[in-house]
Design a protein around this motif. Structure first.
Motif: not given
Length: 150
Positions: A52-71
């Protein structure tokens, strides 16, 4: 503080990010969605964004795997929300240079915030893909935005 103590603090902060659920709830009808798999580690990630308005208004990350990728996914989400494209471009460029083991400026370190905690990943090439998975997904989502706008 001794170097070993500092490393333990960094590890604890990264584990807190990996365990965070703040950006894990899927978005209803996201504008963009990218799913990626890191075959070398088995990490799986789905990144969703609304714009919205040239910006990310909402974001979601569903990550599964190692702690590095999730962090890394949680850190990215916290940095990217409400940012204009120019800032996102600078964030991504600095992050990838850092992961390649290149020097980044103090200004870039400040821009990256807690993402600089992943700097040590550069010494472990197999883990670079883990740290970069969410960042790659964001780049693909933003590229799709440009393509969809044409």
């Amino acid at each position: 503080m001794a170097l070993d103590d500092l490393k333990q603090v960094y590890q604890a902060v990264l584990l807190d990010y990996a365990a965070s659920t703040k950006y894990r709830q899927p978005l209803a009808n996201p504008a963009k969605e990218v799913s990626l798999v890191n075959e070398s580690c088995g990490d799986r990630l789905t990144l969703q964004v609304d714009l919205a308005g040239g910006k990310i208004s909402r974001i979601a990350c569903q990550a599964q795997g190692c702690a590095i990728s999730q962090a890394s996914a949680t850190i990215l989400a916290s940095l990217a929300v409400q940012q204009p494209q120019a800032v996102l471009d600078r964030l991504q460029a600095a992050f990838w240079r850092m992961l390649e083991g290149q020097e980044i400026s103090k200004e870039e370190e400040e821009l990256l915030g807690d993402a600089v905690l992943l700097k040590g990943v550069a010494r472990f090439p197999a883990r670079v893909k883990c740290a970069g998975l969410a960042w790659q997904a964001l780049a693909e989502a933003l590229e799709r935005k440009e393509q969809d706008d044409r």
